[in-house]
Design an enzyme around this catalytic site. Structure first.
Site, mmCIF file in Angstrom:
data_model
loop_
_atom_site.group_PDB
_atom_site.id
_atom_site.type_symbol
_atom_site.label_atom_id
_atom_site.label_comp_id
_atom_site.label_asym_id
_atom_site.label_seq_id
_atom_site.Cartn_x
_atom_site.Cartn_y
_atom_site.Cartn_z
ATOM 1 N N GLU A 118 0.824 -1.223 0.000
ATOM 2 C CA GLU A 118 0.000 0.000 0.000
ATOM 3 C C GLU A 118 0.852 1.264 0.000
ATOM 4 O O GLU A 118 0.350 2.352 0.309
ATOM 5 C CB GLU A 118 -0.950 0.007 1.211
ATOM 6 C CG GLU A 118 -1.858 -1.192 1.341
ATOM 7 C CD GLU A 118 -2.894 -1.339 0.220
ATOM 8 O OE1 GLU A 118 -2.879 -0.530 -0.736
ATOM 9 O OE2 GLU A 118 -3.703 -2.278 0.298
ATOM 10 N N HIS A 141 -2.750 2.621 8.028
ATOM 11 C CA HIS A 141 -3.855 1.863 7.431
ATOM 12 C C HIS A 141 -4.104 0.641 8.291
ATOM 13 O O HIS A 141 -3.165 -0.034 8.702
ATOM 14 C CB HIS A 141 -3.492 1.441 6.002
ATOM 15 C CG HIS A 141 -4.416 0.390 5.445
ATOM 16 N ND1 HIS A 141 -5.769 0.575 5.326
ATOM 17 C CD2 HIS A 141 -4.178 -0.872 5.004
ATOM 18 C CE1 HIS A 141 -6.319 -0.521 4.813
ATOM 19 N NE2 HIS A 141 -5.374 -1.421 4.621
ATOM 20 N N HIS A 143 -7.454 -2.411 9.734
ATOM 21 C CA HIS A 143 -8.732 -3.070 9.448
ATOM 22 C C HIS A 143 -9.577 -3.162 10.726
ATOM 23 O O HIS A 143 -9.855 -4.272 11.208
ATOM 24 C CB HIS A 143 -8.488 -4.494 8.921
ATOM 25 C CG HIS A 143 -7.630 -4.582 7.693
ATOM 26 N ND1 HIS A 143 -7.077 -5.780 7.247
ATOM 27 C CD2 HIS A 143 -7.243 -3.644 6.793
ATOM 28 C CE1 HIS A 143 -6.385 -5.561 6.129
ATOM 29 N NE2 HIS A 143 -6.455 -4.279 5.835
ATOM 30 N N GLU A 171 -17.459 13.008 21.956
ATOM 31 C CA GLU A 171 -16.140 13.532 21.587
ATOM 32 C C GLU A 171 -15.873 13.494 20.074
ATOM 33 O O GLU A 171 -14.912 14.115 19.612
ATOM 34 C CB GLU A 171 -15.038 12.773 22.324
ATOM 35 C CG GLU A 171 -14.930 11.331 21.872
ATOM 36 C CD GLU A 171 -13.704 10.603 22.423
ATOM 37 O OE1 GLU A 171 -12.802 11.249 22.964
ATOM 38 O OE2 GLU A 171 -13.690 9.374 22.286
ATOM 39 N N HIS A 212 -13.063 -2.908 3.542
ATOM 40 C CA HIS A 212 -11.633 -3.191 3.680
ATOM 41 C C HIS A 212 -11.059 -2.621 4.987
ATOM 42 O O HIS A 212 -10.517 -3.375 5.786
ATOM 43 C CB HIS A 212 -10.860 -2.635 2.470
ATOM 44 C CG HIS A 212 -9.398 -2.956 2.490
ATOM 45 N ND1 HIS A 212 -8.701 -3.392 1.398
ATOM 46 C CD2 HIS A 212 -8.483 -2.912 3.502
ATOM 47 C CE1 HIS A 212 -7.436 -3.604 1.722
ATOM 48 N NE2 HIS A 212 -7.282 -3.317 3.003
#
Ligand code: 13P
Ligand code: ZN
Length: 272
Positions: A118, A141, A143, A171, A212
């Site tokens: 990525e 990144h 999941h 918040e 994803h």
């Protein structure tokens, strides 16, 4: 001057701890997730010799805007579970070559590995965020379970998704007033998803990849982690309540009161 051991570097310790926390929260199964940290040239030269390039790895896209910059990045196929105990095989430190085409590896990826698949989304997002905030240093990144679940049952419209998350705890609008941008399902690991993610990163520090995962940006590892953590918590509240009759909510008027009280410049077109 003799170089200090890289294992003494605060940035490496913090990076490993962050990956470890992400793993423990169940966000990063197997090799899921990747982190990139932009390093200051001064901090890196305390530990590594800038002239000792171990190998050059083609980037596969043009990163000229980041030429000469140093990054600490997780390796492709590597498990977050293993980062803390074996950083040298699981992460790497490289410099972007002057022509923006190569990663010049200075340390890590010791078993012959390479940076995350990525990397286009990471480096292109760094470029976007640095234009908005020159102090940005982290792209993350991951999941997260509930966020991922939410993309199966909630509209993928950016404003609707943001509105729902803002309502999920007091918040939220304070922590991510810029909201979350949402991308439809796309093939991961490509330059195309990198370009799309970086475009969204111009208007928000959080980008959802439907079905994803999530991208988060920040000035520090803690800030990016805290952002992701808050979005994931809000998604969890949503998933815990989505099938139930909702009898209370945070109103748009209350969201505005919050935004004004905390002086945050919230994303327009959602509650006004
Ligand atoms: P990498 O193992 O290449 O970092 O990929 C993990 C991932 O999350 C893909 O989106
Ligand atoms: Zn992923």
């Amino acid at each position: 001057m003799a170089k200090k051991s890289i294992y003494e570097a605060k940035f490496l310790k913090e990076f490993c701890l962050t990956a470890d926390n992400m793993y423990r929260l169940g966000w990063d199964e197997r090799n899921g997730g990747n982190i990139s940290l932009l390093l200051e040239t001064d901090e890196i030269l305390e530990y590594l010799d800038a002239d000792k390039v171990i190998r050059e790895i083609p980037l596969g896209f043009d990163a000229k805007k980041l030429a000469g910059k140093y990054f600490l990045v997780t390796g492709t196929g590597k498990y977050f579970k293993n980062v803390k105990n074996d950083p040298e095989n699981n992460v790497g430190i490289f410099r972007i070559s002057d022509d923006g085409q190569m990663a010049e590896l200075l340390w890590g990826y010791a078993d012959g590995g390479r940076f995350t698949s990525e990397l286009p989304a990471h480096l292109m997002s760094h470029i976007s965020r640095l234009e908005v905030d020159p102090a940005n240093r982290v792209i993350m990144h991951t999941h997260p379970t509930n966020l991922l679940a939410m993309t199966y049952v909630h509209s993928l419209d950016t404003n609707e998704f943001t509105h729902t998350l803002w309502q999920m705890s007091t918040e939220c609008i304070v922590v991510f007033p810029d909201g979350v941008e949402v991308l439809p399902w796309m093939l991961c690991g490509t330059n195309e998803i990198g370009v799309a993610t970086a475009e969204k990163m111009k208007s928000a520090r959080t980008v959802v990849w439907a079905m994803h995962g999530l991208y988060g940006a920040g000035k520090t590892l803690d800030e990016a982690f805290g952002l992701v953590e808050t979005v994931e918590k809000a998604s969890q509240i949503y998933m815990l309540t989505a099938g139930l009759k909702r009898v209370n909510t945070i109103t748009d008027a209350q969201l505005k009161v919050l935004a004004n009280a905390f002086k945050v410049n919230y994303r327009k077109g959602i509650i006004d």
